[in-house]
Write a protein that holds these residues in place. Structure first.
Motif, PDB file in Angstrom:
ATOM      1  N   LEU A   1       0.843  -1.203   0.000  1.00 50.06           N
ATOM      2  CA  LEU A   1       0.000   0.000   0.000  1.00 50.06           C
ATOM      3  C   LEU A   1       0.875   1.248   0.000  1.00 50.06           C
ATOM      4  O   LEU A   1       0.586   2.220  -0.701  1.00 50.06           O
ATOM      5  N   SER A   2       1.981   1.210   0.768  1.00 44.62           N
ATOM      6  CA  SER A   2       2.831   2.406   0.783  1.00 44.62           C
ATOM      7  C   SER A   2       3.631   2.503  -0.504  1.00 44.62           C
ATOM      8  O   SER A   2       3.970   3.591  -0.949  1.00 44.62           O
ATOM      9  N   LEU A   3       3.891   1.343  -1.111  1.00 41.63           N
ATOM     10  CA  LEU A   3       4.601   1.339  -2.394  1.00 41.63           C
ATOM     11  C   LEU A   3       3.825   2.123  -3.449  1.00 41.63           C
ATOM     12  O   LEU A   3       4.399   2.821  -4.280  1.00 41.63           O
ATOM     13  N   VAL A   4       2.490   1.991  -3.417  1.00 38.36           N
ATOM     14  CA  VAL A   4       1.676   2.740  -4.394  1.00 38.36           C
ATOM     15  C   VAL A   4       1.054   3.978  -3.739  1.00 38.36           C
ATOM     16  O   VAL A   4       0.122   4.562  -4.255  1.00 38.36           O
ATOM     17  N   GLU A   5       1.622   4.357  -2.573  1.00 40.01           N
ATOM     18  CA  GLU A   5       1.250   5.589  -1.875  1.00 40.01           C
ATOM     19  C   GLU A   5      -0.239   5.667  -1.538  1.00 40.01           C
ATOM     20  O   GLU A   5      -0.891   6.671  -1.755  1.00 40.01           O
TER      21      GLU A   5
END
Lengths: 410, 368
Positions: free
Chosen positions: B126-130
């Motif tokens: 989820l943080s990878l795709v912000e």
């Protein structure tokens, strides 16, 4: 300046009001139609189930005399005398039959008693009536001594009453113990339960039969799906009576199914299938199936095949993918179909009346009975109002747990 | 980054054919070797067979004949759920009744990973795709670009060998599309997965891919890195499909080692690079990119030259398009930067247009 001046705001409001008025005028015919054909009958039914002025109109003085009564012994002579005078008058006006009917409803077996007593009291002259009216009455039948009867008369004389709801719920009101379960005949609660059970079974059957078919149809190319959809709808377009009678031909003792089973030797004796609740369930499932298939199909059509593909590409085997991904997405259609089928079948009349016999009767059949045969419209209204309340309650429960916004008809 | 010189045998299509109606082939003899970590784009007009190839690789369509090998192992008989291939769909295919977290956790749950590992992975992706703050929302509450990023994360979270993308940016507007192209590239470089990307948008293909396979009529016309595809198209279809092309008809006059001489229809003789037309006397099309064609005085007389009449000019912004017509009616387009060099031309003015031999190719000429 970005805000409107007072004049501009006024003009905008005027224009909006005008539009609203036009829109309202377009809706007026429909509104009137619904008021007359839908809202008014329901209101009248609800009203009739609590409003019962007949007895109060027939014997007003007796009822006012009864207000002094202690409720435990036979009413005093003056009360009986008043009643005798009123009965005499009703007999002369040929209204004693109506009173007999009303009393009989309140206290079983009173029809003949009232009629006989009315004849005896009616034979008395004016002076005899004043002198020995009460005694003639007591001589006519010993029931007139019973406090229970007078209690029943008193209750029947109420203009606004909830007694019919008590009857519809198999309850009765007793002079001492108050409201309690009726001892002699308990039919209505049982019938409501049976009706709900049957509706539930019909809904389940429709879902079990309709779901695979709708799934199959939704996967077909448009033109073939449309063709098969016509086959689903074809019975829908034939008359309800024709379809129901077709089931009679199939299910009766010497009907198609029994003859076939006898012919191939599976059974030795014909089964009694017609005039049972089995017949009602089968015929109603057949009739209501399109109501399940149509919303299911339209919801399934709208589900992109890429959802299942996505699930599989993520590693789900076909069956888990179906259960976790596809099935939840069809729930709006399934719940719409289930709600439709359930509500329609709870109030269904014609099919159980034709194929149900005594075993397959539903609540609407008993309502019809009270409307047409026993002429007890107040009880019919109370039963109908309870049915309405029951459906609203079920809808509320459904809305609480599933959410009415999840319903999708197309 | 993909190592183009590395082992190409990670994913192989060999002689793959596909028919739906048992009459005509949608894919005719598809061959492709893909290296691990490579970004391959299948590009072509709709109905050219590119999506069919993707679906066969994913396992949603049967292979009529031929083999698809991953790591040297045939996958044609393996069920789609067992292939370990991630897929991003054009319409996202996010499960609408699940939150983003549930969507991302789904492939891990199927693989029966421990709960805290799933939670950590979901957080990571989820943080990878912000989108870490959006985890408890449903797909319906997101914008198109956000949904696309979730779809991407979901296709990557179970570390698949290969990620397939079927026109993943087709539903987005132009600006968002460019942003997402960058995003996909970033993730690809960061995580190093192998991508098979299907699109009909040539700009998308050119900016993102290591190699592009151009499809037409079920056949790969050319499979090459973007600059080769653009500068050395293998045939007229590729030259036409990728970018814009000026086409001058002529006949091969003589053939050299790297170049050919072409006699144009107006009688002029031009020199150009050798391509798929190599026989003397063969009809050919000389293909020149509009930005390589310029006004003669600019080249100082060097290179090839053709005379044309000025028709009209279109102001595009960063450049200006000049439309010309030769004597035989062939239309020519010149792209000139919108700077001080942009000439003023009067209607029907006769101008000499020129280009360098290495900026043009002698390609096939379809029979009219």
């Amino acid at each position: 300046m970005s805000s409107l001046t007072t004049l501009e705001a006024g003009q905008a409001a005027n224009a909006r009001n005008k539009k609203r008025l036009t829109a309202f005028l377009f809706v007026v015919p429909l509104l009137v139609f619904i008021l007359i054909t839908f809202v008014a009958p329901i209101a009248s039914m609800l009203w009739r189930s609590v409003h019962h002025p007949i007895v109060a109109e027939l014997i007003p003085q007796t009822l006012s005399e009864l207000q002094r009564w202690d409720g435990k012994s036979t009413p005093d002579r003056q009360t009986l005398q008043t009643f005798a005078v009123e009965l005499h008058k009703l007999n002369a006006e040929r209204l004693s039959g109506k009173l007999a009917e009303e009393f009989n409803r309140a206290y079983t077996g009173m029809s003949s008693v009232v009629k006989a007593s009315a004849r005896r009291v009616g034979r008395l002259s004016e002076s005899q009536l004043q002198a020995e009216g009460a005694e003639t009455l007591l001589k006519a039948h010993k029931n007139w001594e019973k406090p229970q009867l007078w209690f029943a008369i008193q209750r029947a004389g109420q203009v606004y009453t909830y007694d019919y709801y008590l009857t519809a719920l198999d309850l009765e009101i007793h002079p001492e113990q108050g409201i309690q379960v009726r001892e002699d005949t308990q039919i209505y609660v049982q019938l409501y339960t049976k009706t709900l059970n049957m509706a539930l079974v019909i809904t389940l059957l429709c879902a079990l039969l309709g779901y695979p078919l709708a799934y199959y149809l939704s996967g077909l190319p448009e033109n073939r799906a449309n063709l098969l959809m016509v086959l689903v709808l074809l019975p829908f377009w034939t008359s309800l009576l024709v379809r129901t009678t077709a089931w009679i031909a199939l299910l009766q003792t010497n009907g198609v199914i029994n003859s076939f089973l006898l012919g191939i030797g599976v059974i030795g004796q014909p089964y009694e299938m017609l005039y049972t609740s089995f017949a009602t369930v089968v015929a109603m499932t057949h009739i209501l199936l399109p109501f399940m298939i149509l919303p299911l199909y339209s919801v399934m059509r709208g589900i992109d095949p890429s959802y299942l593909r996505a699930a599989m590409s993520l590693g789900a085997k076909p069956l888990p993918a179906f259960a976790r991904i596809y099935f939840p997405m069809t729930l709006p259609g399934l719940s719409a179909g289930a709600l439709l089928v359930f509500i329609i079948s709870v109030g269904y009349y014609i099919t159980p009346a034709l194929v149900g016999g005594t075993d397959g009767q539903m609540i609407s059949n008993i309502i019809a009975f009270h409307m047409q045969r026993s002429n007890n419209w107040e009880l019919a209204a109370a039963l109908g109002s309870l049915l309405l309340g029951l459906i609203l309650l079920l809808y509320w429960v459904y809305d609480r747990f599933v959410g009415a916004s999840n319903i999708k008809l197309g | 980054m993909a190592d183009l010189a590395g082992d190409k045998a990670f994913l192989q299509f060999t002689n793959v054919k596909k028919t739906y109606d048992h009459k005509s082939l949608v894919v005719k003899d598809f061959n492709l070797d893909v290296a691990k970590g490579e970004f391959i784009t299948l590009l072509g007009p709709s109905g050219s067979g590119k999506t069919t190839c993707l679906m066969m690789l994913a396992g949603f369509e049967d292979v009529t004949s031929g083999e698809i090998l991953i790591n040297g192992r045939s996958v044609t008989s393996i069920a789609p759920y067992a292939r370990n291939i991630g897929m991003v769909f054009q319409q996202y295919a996010l499960f609408p009744h699940m939150t983003l977290r549930e969507n991302l956790a789904y492939p891990l749950k199927i693989r029966k990973r421990p709960k805290d590992e799933i939670r950590a992975k979901v957080d990571e992706y989820l943080s990878l795709v912000e989108l870490l703050d959006f985890g408890n929302r449903y797909p319906g509450q997101l914008s198109g670009g956000q949904r696309q990023r979730v779809a991407l994360a979901r296709a990557l979270i179970f570390a698949p060998d290969i990620v397939l993308m079927d026109e993943p940016l087709g539903a987005l507007d132009k600006k968002l599309r460019e942003q997402m192209q960058f995003e996909i590239k970033r993730l690809h470089e960061q995580l190093g997965f192998t991508v098979i990307y299907v699109t009909h948008d040539q700009t998308e293909a050119l900016t993102m891919s290591d190699r592009i396979a151009v499809f037409n009529n079920g056949i790969v016309q050319q499979c090459a890195p973007p600059h080769v595809l653009y500068e050395r198209p293998a045939n007229l279809f590729v030259a036409d499909f990728i970018g814009e092309s000026n086409k001058l008809k002529g006949v091969i006059e003589s053939v050299g080692e790297d170049s050919v001489q072409v006699r144009l229809e107006d009688g002029g003789l031009v020199s150009t690079l050798k391509a798929n037309c190599t026989e003397v006397g063969q009809p050919t099309t000389v293909s020149i990119r509009p930005e390589k064609l310029s006004f003669n005085d600019r080249l100082g007389g060097a290179g090839n030259q053709v005379m044309a009449r000025f028709v009209t000019r279109h102001y595009v912004g960063e450049y200006i398009r000049y439309h010309f017509e030769t004597a035989d009616g062939t239309e020519l387009v010149v792209k000139n930067m919108n700077d001080s060099s942009a000439p003023q031309l009067s209607a029907k003015e006769e101008v000499a247009l020129a280009w360098l031999p290495q900026d043009s190719q002698a390609l096939d000429r379809p029979v009219a």
